[in-house]
Design a protein around this motif. Structure first.
Motif, short mmCIF file in Angstrom:
data_model
loop_
_atom_site.label_atom_id
_atom_site.label_comp_id
_atom_site.label_asym_id
_atom_site.label_seq_id
_atom_site.Cartn_x
_atom_site.Cartn_y
_atom_site.Cartn_z
N ALA A 184 0.82 -1.22 0.00
CA ALA A 184 0.00 0.00 0.00
C ALA A 184 0.85 1.26 0.00
O ALA A 184 0.46 2.29 -0.55
CB ALA A 184 -0.94 0.00 1.20
N ILE A 185 2.05 1.20 0.63
CA ILE A 185 2.93 2.37 0.65
C ILE A 185 4.09 2.21 -0.31
O ILE A 185 5.12 2.87 -0.20
CB ILE A 185 3.44 2.67 2.08
CG1 ILE A 185 4.13 1.45 2.70
CG2 ILE A 185 2.28 3.12 2.96
CD1 ILE A 185 4.75 1.74 4.07
N ASP A 186 3.91 1.30 -1.29
CA ASP A 186 4.88 1.12 -2.38
C ASP A 186 6.24 0.67 -1.87
O ASP A 186 7.28 1.11 -2.36
CB ASP A 186 5.02 2.41 -3.19
CG ASP A 186 5.65 2.15 -4.56
OD1 ASP A 186 5.45 1.05 -5.10
OD2 ASP A 186 6.35 3.05 -5.07
N GLY A 187 6.23 -0.23 -0.88
CA GLY A 187 7.47 -0.83 -0.42
C GLY A 187 8.11 -0.11 0.75
O GLY A 187 7.79 1.03 1.06
N ALA A 233 7.67 3.01 9.65
CA ALA A 233 7.25 4.25 10.28
C ALA A 233 7.86 5.45 9.56
O ALA A 233 7.20 6.48 9.34
CB ALA A 233 7.65 4.26 11.76
N ASN A 234 9.13 5.31 9.18
CA ASN A 234 9.81 6.36 8.45
C ASN A 234 9.13 6.63 7.11
O ASN A 234 8.93 7.78 6.70
CB ASN A 234 11.27 5.96 8.23
CG ASN A 234 12.22 7.11 8.38
OD1 ASN A 234 12.05 8.12 7.73
ND2 ASN A 234 13.23 6.94 9.22
N LYS A 235 8.75 5.55 6.42
CA LYS A 235 8.09 5.69 5.11
C LYS A 235 6.71 6.33 5.26
O LYS A 235 6.28 7.12 4.41
CB LYS A 235 7.96 4.31 4.46
CG LYS A 235 7.32 4.31 3.06
CD LYS A 235 8.21 5.01 2.03
CE LYS A 235 7.63 4.92 0.63
NZ LYS A 235 7.77 3.59 0.02
N LEU A 236 6.01 6.01 6.36
CA LEU A 236 4.66 6.55 6.55
C LEU A 236 4.66 8.07 6.70
O LEU A 236 3.70 8.73 6.32
CB LEU A 236 4.01 5.91 7.78
CG LEU A 236 3.39 4.54 7.57
CD1 LEU A 236 3.03 3.90 8.91
CD2 LEU A 236 2.15 4.64 6.68
N VAL A 237 5.74 8.63 7.27
CA VAL A 237 5.78 10.09 7.44
C VAL A 237 6.57 10.76 6.33
O VAL A 237 6.83 11.96 6.39
CB VAL A 237 6.36 10.48 8.81
CG1 VAL A 237 5.52 9.94 9.93
CG2 VAL A 237 7.82 10.04 8.95
N THR A 243 4.45 9.20 0.96
CA THR A 243 3.19 8.67 1.47
C THR A 243 2.21 9.77 1.82
O THR A 243 1.03 9.71 1.46
CB THR A 243 3.45 7.78 2.71
OG1 THR A 243 4.36 6.73 2.37
CG2 THR A 243 2.15 7.18 3.22
N LEU A 244 2.68 10.79 2.53
CA LEU A 244 1.77 11.83 3.00
C LEU A 244 1.13 12.61 1.86
O LEU A 244 0.05 13.18 2.02
CB LEU A 244 2.51 12.78 3.95
CG LEU A 244 3.00 12.17 5.26
CD1 LEU A 244 3.70 13.22 6.12
CD2 LEU A 244 1.86 11.54 6.04
N ARG A 266 -2.43 6.03 -1.23
CA ARG A 266 -1.57 5.15 -0.45
C ARG A 266 -2.02 5.13 1.02
O ARG A 266 -2.01 4.07 1.66
CB ARG A 266 -0.11 5.59 -0.55
CG ARG A 266 0.50 5.34 -1.91
CD ARG A 266 1.97 5.72 -1.94
NE ARG A 266 2.55 5.47 -3.26
CZ ARG A 266 3.78 5.82 -3.61
NH1 ARG A 266 4.57 6.43 -2.72
NH2 ARG A 266 4.22 5.56 -4.82
N LEU A 267 -2.38 6.29 1.54
CA LEU A 267 -2.82 6.36 2.93
C LEU A 267 -4.06 5.51 3.16
O LEU A 267 -4.13 4.72 4.11
CB LEU A 267 -3.10 7.81 3.32
CG LEU A 267 -1.89 8.72 3.50
CD1 LEU A 267 -2.33 10.16 3.64
CD2 LEU A 267 -1.10 8.30 4.73
N VAL A 268 -5.04 5.66 2.28
CA VAL A 268 -6.28 4.91 2.43
C VAL A 268 -6.02 3.41 2.27
O VAL A 268 -6.55 2.59 3.03
CB VAL A 268 -7.34 5.40 1.42
CG1 VAL A 268 -8.58 4.52 1.49
CG2 VAL A 268 -7.71 6.85 1.70
#
Length: 389
Positions: free
Chosen positions: A192-195, A255-259, A263-264, A269-271
């Motif tokens: 979902a967050i492309d890896g 966690a690093n990729k999420l912020v 991603t943001l 990707r978030l959904v």
């Protein structure tokens, strides 16, 4: 056999550093939900709420430890995170452990300080020999205790409830919440967050377990990511210890990729990530909605990535069987720190990994780690655990 994906190269731009927080993800996710649907946030929230599984184990827990009153604006929290999986079914036998139904792959105590300015996760080895207490099933039947017993037999025999009972009895720590994550949804969360970026020190070619991972720093997706966190035979010299460290590094990197901007700035990707995550977790009744999870996440508004740390309980080889582990006496000092909501010093922070520096080594943030470049000794330790600087 998986093929290597070419490393993604992005142009670097000089910009003012900023401290990312968990609240950034929560706030931006809400905006992403609004942008991604024409029917509004409420409908999507209801959909995500419908994904959640809730389990009430309160009646199965006995002789629970009391919490210690500590100073601070809020109550410190202890969350037991369990990663469970079944190897049954096509494509799930990555590490040669088919059969046996659900089993515990990962167990971590996540402690959140009363001021919400720091958090750390303590990994508990599944192969550690412990005194497993008597547990109670959902139907009220008793599961006899055993000493010694492998730690992960608590989950195999009694699921989350017996694991909580075991952790509380062994540590004296009162568990406030639990999250049981099904690794079956792991691939979807990563995709979902492309890896998620990892650094692999040596190429893994393990045809017996259908694992091939080329050395280097790159982003792993789906099945490759699952192989990376499960691999036990080639990537590290100490089997499950190395695997735990890689799992810590992977969670930190996620966690690093999420912020990250990647991603943001992408509502889709978030959904997708939230949809995959909510389908993959079982929670206690106090965390039974996306709203409650968001409220908890917003409490981390002052928690930077460099203050989210991962360590392993102090361990040593189990003398009767060198393939097993045992907690050392230093673990008692660690439990006391958690119970009394005290910072963990350098003596208990060996091999610390932070969300700001997922591969481990020095952070230089003044939190008990050594500053400066990673030493030769640290680099060797990282390599032994299947990580690199």
């Amino acid at each position: 056999m998986s093929k290597r994906r070419a490393p993604k190269r992005k142009a670097s731009r000089a910009r003012k550093p900023r401290q990312h927080t968990v609240a950034t993800v929560i706030a931006t996710s809400t905006l992403g939900l609004a942008l991604a649907t024409g029917v509004g946030v409420t409908t999507v929230y209801n959909h995500l709420n419908g994904n959640l599984d809730v389990m009430d184990v309160a009646n199965q827990l006995t002789d629970r430890p009391e919490k210690v009153d500590v100073s601070g604006p809020m109550e410190p929290l202890n969350i037991l995170v369990m990663g469970s999986d079944s190897r049954d079914g096509e494509g799930n036998d990555i590490d040669g452990l088919t059969g046996g139904g659900q089993r515990s792959d990962t167990t971590m105590i996540l402690h959140v300080s009363a001021d919400r300015e720091r958090a750390f996760g303590v990994s508990l080895p599944r192969d550690a020999m412990v005194d497993r207490p008597e547990c109670t099933t959902e139907d009220g039947e008793k599961i006899p205790g055993e000493n010694p017993a492998m730690f992960n037999t608590a989950y195999a025999y009694g699921g989350p409830a017996c694991t909580i009972q075991t952790v509380e009895q062994l540590t004296g720590i009162r568990i406030d919440h639990f999250v049981d994550i099904d690794f079956g949804g792991f691939e979807s969360m990563v995709d979902a967050i492309d890896g998620v970026e990892v650094c692999i020190p040596t190429t893994v070619d393990d045809p017996a377990h259908d694992i091939y991972l080329e050395a280097g720093t790159r982003e792993l997706e789906g099945r490759e990511a699952l192989a990376y966190v499960r691999e036990r035979y080639q990537l590290s010299s100490n089997s499950d210890i190395g695997r735990m460290k890689r799992q810590q590094a992977f969670v930190a990197s996620m966690a690093n990729k999420l912020v990250s901007a990647d991603t943001l700035s992408r509502p889709d990707r978030l959904v997708s990530f939230l949809n995959a995550a909510t389908k993959s977790v079982t929670l206690d009744p106090d965390l039974d909605s996306v709203g409650k999870l968001s409220d908890l996440g917003l409490q981390f508004r002052n928690t930077g990535l460099n203050k989210i740390r991962f360590i392993t309980v102090p361990i040593a080889a189990y003398e009767p069987d060198p393939n097993r582990l045992v907690w050392t006496s230093d673990a008692d000092a660690l439990w006391d720190k958690i119970i009394n909501d005290e910072p963990i010093g350098a003596d208990l922070s060996e091999g610390v990994i932070t969300a700001a520096k997922p591969q481990g080594g020095s952070t230089g943030d003044g939190s008990g780690d050594k500053g400066g470049a990673t030493s030769e000794e640290e680099a060797e330790q990282l390599a032994a655990n299947g990580l690199c600087t």
